[in-house]
Design a protein around this motif. Sequence first.
Motif, PDB file in Angstrom:
ATOM      1  N   MET A 146       0.661  -1.725   0.164  1.00  0.00           N
ATOM      2  CA  MET A 146       0.552  -0.111  -0.066  1.00  0.00           C
ATOM      3  C   MET A 146       0.590   1.358  -0.039  1.00  0.00           C
ATOM      4  N   GLN A 147       0.358   2.204  -1.399  1.00  0.00           N
ATOM      5  CA  GLN A 147       1.091   3.650  -1.074  1.00  0.00           C
ATOM      6  C   GLN A 147       0.729   4.724  -0.081  1.00  0.00           C
ATOM      7  N   ALA A 148       1.274   5.070   1.471  1.00  0.00           N
ATOM      8  CA  ALA A 148       0.721   6.241   1.883  1.00  0.00           C
ATOM      9  C   ALA A 148       0.982   7.908   1.088  1.00  0.00           C
ATOM     10  N   ILE A 149       0.165   8.608   1.721  1.00  0.00           N
ATOM     11  CA  ILE A 149       0.098   9.845   1.515  1.00  0.00           C
ATOM     12  C   ILE A 149       0.704  10.593   2.623  1.00  0.00           C
ATOM     13  N   THR A 150       1.958  11.157   1.725  1.00  0.00           N
ATOM     14  CA  THR A 150       2.754  11.788   2.977  1.00  0.00           C
ATOM     15  C   THR A 150       2.917  13.028   2.558  1.00  0.00           C
ATOM     16  N   ALA A 151       2.012  13.642   1.719  1.00  0.00           N
ATOM     17  CA  ALA A 151       1.674  15.749   2.074  1.00  0.00           C
ATOM     18  C   ALA A 151       0.791  16.018   0.854  1.00  0.00           C
ATOM     19  N   ILE A 152      -0.037  17.291   1.192  1.00  0.00           N
ATOM     20  CA  ILE A 152      -0.787  17.623   0.214  1.00  0.00           C
ATOM     21  C   ILE A 152      -0.414  19.003  -0.596  1.00  0.00           C
ATOM     22  N   TRP A 160       3.869  10.809  -2.428  1.00  0.00           N
ATOM     23  CA  TRP A 160       3.540   9.530  -2.133  1.00  0.00           C
ATOM     24  C   TRP A 160       4.488   9.487  -1.384  1.00  0.00           C
ATOM     25  N   GLN A 161       4.611   7.782  -0.317  1.00  0.00           N
ATOM     26  CA  GLN A 161       5.966   7.351   0.400  1.00  0.00           C
ATOM     27  C   GLN A 161       6.732   6.869  -0.106  1.00  0.00           C
ATOM     28  N   ASN A 162       6.777   7.310  -1.510  1.00  0.00           N
ATOM     29  CA  ASN A 162       7.929   6.064  -2.326  1.00  0.00           C
ATOM     30  C   ASN A 162       8.900   7.372  -3.129  1.00  0.00           C
ATOM     31  N   GLY A 163       8.021   8.755  -3.157  1.00  0.00           N
ATOM     32  CA  GLY A 163       8.748   9.952  -3.120  1.00  0.00           C
ATOM     33  C   GLY A 163       8.111  10.404  -4.242  1.00  0.00           C
ATOM     34  N   THR A 164       6.987   9.726  -5.462  1.00  0.00           N
ATOM     35  CA  THR A 164       6.482  10.211  -6.552  1.00  0.00           C
ATOM     36  C   THR A 164       5.336  11.428  -6.035  1.00  0.00           C
ATOM     37  N   LEU A 215      -5.553  11.980   5.982  1.00  0.00           N
ATOM     38  CA  LEU A 215      -5.900  10.970   7.202  1.00  0.00           C
ATOM     39  C   LEU A 215      -5.542   9.602   6.868  1.00  0.00           C
ATOM     40  N   GLU A 216      -5.737   9.363   8.608  1.00  0.00           N
ATOM     41  CA  GLU A 216      -4.977   7.758   8.887  1.00  0.00           C
ATOM     42  C   GLU A 216      -4.190   6.862   8.575  1.00  0.00           C
ATOM     43  N   GLU A 217      -2.994   8.106   9.496  1.00  0.00           N
ATOM     44  CA  GLU A 217      -1.875   8.235   8.326  1.00  0.00           C
ATOM     45  C   GLU A 217      -1.541   7.543   7.295  1.00  0.00           C
ATOM     46  N   GLY A 218      -1.927   8.663   6.154  1.00  0.00           N
ATOM     47  CA  GLY A 218      -1.811   8.193   4.738  1.00  0.00           C
ATOM     48  C   GLY A 218      -2.503   7.799   4.175  1.00  0.00           C
ATOM     49  N   ARG A 219      -3.666   7.132   4.301  1.00  0.00           N
ATOM     50  CA  ARG A 219      -4.068   5.717   3.857  1.00  0.00           C
ATOM     51  C   ARG A 219      -5.859   6.782   3.540  1.00  0.00           C
ATOM     52  N   ALA A 220      -5.886   8.072   4.106  1.00  0.00           N
ATOM     53  CA  ALA A 220      -6.868   8.173   3.130  1.00  0.00           C
ATOM     54  C   ALA A 220      -6.793   9.476   3.074  1.00  0.00           C
TER      55      ALA A 220
END
Length: 386
Positions: free
Chosen positions: A1-7, A18-22, A67-72
């Motif tokens: 699963m890829q988590a969202i780290t910033a918007i 995304w957590q992989n840097g993309t 939300l939810e540590e990047g899961r939403a």
Amino acid sequence: MQAITAIASDDEGLALRWQNGTESHFSWLWLRDHDQGPESLDPSTLQRRVDTFALDETLRGSDCAILEEGRALAVTWPENGLCSRYSADFLAAMAGIAAGDWDTLAGMPQRIWSGRSPLKLQDPVPYDDILSGAASGGQEGLRACFERLQRDGFAVIEGVPTDEATARELFNRFGYIRETIFGGVWGVSADITDYEDSAYSTEYLEPHTDATYSHDAPGLQCFLCLEFDGEGGESILVDGFAIAEQMRAEEPELFRVLSEVPVPGRYIDTRQHLRAERPAIRLDGQGRLLQVSFNNYDRAPFWLGADRMKAFYRAYKSFHDRIVERDNWLTVPLRPGMALIFDNWRLLHGRMAYSGKRTFCGCYHNHEDFESALRNLGWSKGPAKS
């Protein structure tokens, strides 16, 4: 699963890291149109409730939050205060950095095979495993068949009673039986004279796909050997996807010709005149292999102009040369009680010449129903044992 780290928002939409840097960017209109909340998407049918055509093209979100540590992700719309929520898995699939079930089943394993990557014929799936599994509510035998169909393009079943009623019951487990000009469940034997078709002979049949004359060629094809008393007659399988990928890597210009030129197919007898056309190699919007369609027996006349026709013949011959290369074949000696199910959009099939008596029955299924079965057979539990 890829988590969202910033918007980060702008006038056009929302950028996600995304957590992989993309990074990916979604427009405000797209986000509003794809709200996953019950006001916009029916939770049971997944049919859209939002009125896409009433949305203001200039709308933009106000409050946005991870939300939810990047899961939403949540986006609030100032016009009506609606708060839209999106799962990170959904957005990652839409951005092309993760697979989803809308992604042409991309998350399911598939291996292509040829003389360069040989495939060993696996032990057949016992018919009793399919029958007993259905009786007890389990699906392990059927799941094993579908796993092999997705992974290798075919599955072999043994121990099937050799009567049409059992054949129909077995075939129905792979989807509803498709009616064609040959009927639902049909017979194949040199003794059948109802159809003017090369399949109804004892001759060698070059590997081909069926129904190039149909706008929607059957997806799965099923055979059950009812009777065999003779010599020869082995079924031939060729992985068309492997052949196509070889051409893409080694002869890209010829590959492009085969993916662009529509090739007509036809079926003519005293009652029918069917005609359809599609490229020999059909790709999806991302350039991935979707379907191989090759049947020189049924190819109808067509003309492209001298230069384009010359390029087509070169490409078609290269494709054919790879198909008839016996190192690329897998032969399956079907005997009474053995069934063969294969993907007619991926594999080409043929038959060695034979002598004696050889009687099969068979049927077709739609490819969309095959894909539906794959999605609904509990793949989240992991693959069935092979």
